[in-house]
Structure formats: structure tokens, C-alpha cells
Design a protein around this motif. Structure first.
Motif, PDB file in Angstrom:
ATOM      1  N   UNK A   1      30.730  -7.448  15.131  1.00  0.00           N
ATOM      2  CA  UNK A   1      30.520  -6.075  14.720  1.00  0.00           C
ATOM      3  C   UNK A   1      30.320  -5.203  15.959  1.00  0.00           C
ATOM      4  N   UNK A   2      31.159  -4.214  16.183  1.00  0.00           N
ATOM      5  CA  UNK A   2      31.022  -3.358  17.355  1.00  0.00           C
ATOM      6  C   UNK A   2      29.688  -2.611  17.353  1.00  0.00           C
ATOM      7  N   UNK A   3      29.079  -2.520  18.499  1.00  0.00           N
ATOM      8  CA  UNK A   3      27.821  -1.821  18.658  1.00  0.00           C
ATOM      9  C   UNK A   3      27.944  -0.831  19.805  1.00  0.00           C
ATOM     10  N   UNK A   4      27.348   0.317  19.612  1.00  0.00           N
ATOM     11  CA  UNK A   4      27.343   1.332  20.661  1.00  0.00           C
ATOM     12  C   UNK A   4      25.992   1.311  21.357  1.00  0.00           C
ATOM     13  N   UNK A   5      26.001   1.302  22.690  1.00  0.00           N
ATOM     14  CA  UNK A   5      24.790   1.438  23.477  1.00  0.00           C
ATOM     15  C   UNK A   5      24.619   2.905  23.804  1.00  0.00           C
ATOM     16  N   UNK A   6      23.410   3.409  23.645  1.00  0.00           N
ATOM     17  CA  UNK A   6      23.144   4.825  23.904  1.00  0.00           C
ATOM     18  C   UNK A   6      22.145   4.975  25.036  1.00  0.00           C
ATOM     19  N   UNK A   7      22.438   5.944  25.903  1.00  0.00           N
ATOM     20  CA  UNK A   7      21.557   6.269  27.027  1.00  0.00           C
ATOM     21  C   UNK A   7      21.343   7.779  27.012  1.00  0.00           C
ATOM     22  N   UNK A   8      20.084   8.191  26.972  1.00  0.00           N
ATOM     23  CA  UNK A   8      19.748   9.627  26.964  1.00  0.00           C
ATOM     24  C   UNK A   8      19.001  10.002  28.231  1.00  0.00           C
ATOM     25  N   UNK A   9      19.241  11.236  28.651  1.00  0.00           N
ATOM     26  CA  UNK A   9      18.510  11.759  29.813  1.00  0.00           C
ATOM     27  C   UNK A   9      18.623  13.273  29.844  1.00  0.00           C
ATOM     28  N   UNK A  10      17.781  13.868  30.650  1.00  0.00           N
ATOM     29  CA  UNK A  10      17.836  15.305  30.896  1.00  0.00           C
ATOM     30  C   UNK A  10      18.482  15.507  32.260  1.00  0.00           C
ATOM     31  N   UNK A  11      19.375  16.487  32.360  1.00  0.00           N
ATOM     32  CA  UNK A  11      20.074  16.763  33.622  1.00  0.00           C
ATOM     33  C   UNK A  11      19.061  17.313  34.629  1.00  0.00           C
ATOM     34  N   UNK A  12      19.005  16.668  35.780  1.00  0.00           N
ATOM     35  CA  UNK A  12      18.076  17.052  36.848  1.00  0.00           C
ATOM     36  C   UNK A  12      18.693  18.120  37.747  1.00  0.00           C
TER      37      UNK A  12
END
Length: 146
Positions: A1-12
Motif C-alpha cells: 500500500x503506497x504511503x506518503x511521508x510528510x515533512x512540515x516547516x516554516x520558511x526561514x
């Protein structure tokens, strides 16, 4: 089953130009950060020493298409999908979104191919190697195309 990895951040601030817009090179860094999140979720280091030999993942191909700018303090999310697992390489697809509005804004699309490689301890030469079986199995479970 395909899974998406998510990465969040605020632009510095340091990631922007004089107009406050994120410099294009940062999109590649953010893609790599998402890859690091993926490997962390698998309990596998991106760089390690196996039997005295350094192993890692040099990039052999990267690409990006930019659809909209992101600016200082924007929150972004990078979605990584394992596109294909080969004997010595992994291909990823990325989509990057600007968050904070009613709907996320698709700001960039990217792709990256990395190769599992070992560095010869005496000569420093880097050569591709087969991805360890246990990692291949874990990545294939996440891949879109198996």
C-alpha cells in the motif's frame, strides 16, 4: 500500500532572497528533509557504517518544477512518495504545498533518484551497491509501483 511521508516547516529568513521569496535551492533541501523523515520512520539511518565501510545515498538525479512562490514565514508541507525501488536505487516523487489558506497551494513538484553506495575505507572511492534486503522490503511496501 503506497504511503506518503510528510515533512512540515516554516520558511526561514535565511532561506529567502531580498524580496523575501524562498530561493529555489531550498526546495531540494526540503525534499532531502522529507527523505530523512522517511528513513527515520523506517528506523534506518541515511548514513551509516557497516562492517567498517561508510554507506550512504548520493543523489544521481534531481528535478523540480515551480508553480508558485513561498515566502518568509510561510508554512510548507513536502509530500514524498516512493515511486520505484530498484536493486541499487530509489526514485522519489515530491509535491510541495504552501499551507495557511483555506486550501493548500501546490507550489512545486519534484523528483529525486538516489543510489545506495559504499565508500572504500582505504581509497575513498564510492561505488554503488545493492540495497540491503530488509530495507528493500520496507521501501517496496511504500512504493507506488511494486
Amino acid at each position: 500500500m503506497p504511503t506518503t511521508t510528510r515533512y512540515r516547516k516554516r520558511v526561514e529568513f535565511s532561506e529567502t532572497d531580498m524580496a523575501g521569496i524562498a530561493h529555489f535551492t531550498n526546495f531540494f533541501r526540503w525534499m532531502e528533509a522529507a527523505e530523512a523523515e522517511l528513513f527515520e520512520s523506517l528506523g534506518t539511518p541515511l548514513i551509516e557504517t557497516r562492517n567498517g565501510v561508510s554507506c550512504g545515498w548520493p543523489r544521481v538525479r534531481v528535478q523540480a518544477e515551480f508553480h508558485a512562490p513561498v515566502q518568509f514565514r510561510d508554512e510548507i508541507e513536502v509530500e514524498l512518495t516512493v515511486k520505484q525501488v530498484k536493486i541499487r536505487a530509489v526514485e522519489y516523487a515530491f509535491r510541495i504545498f504552501r499551507l495557511g489558506g483555506e486550501e493548500p497551494v501546490h507550489v512545486a513538484t519534484g523528483a529525486m533518484t538516489t543510489v545506495f553506495a559504499k565508500r572504500h575505507p582505504e581509497t575513498g572511492a564510492i561505488e554503488s551497491a545493492s540495497i540491503p534486503d530488509e530495507l528493500t522490503a520496507a521501501l517496496e511496501k511504500l512504493a507506488v509501483h511494486q
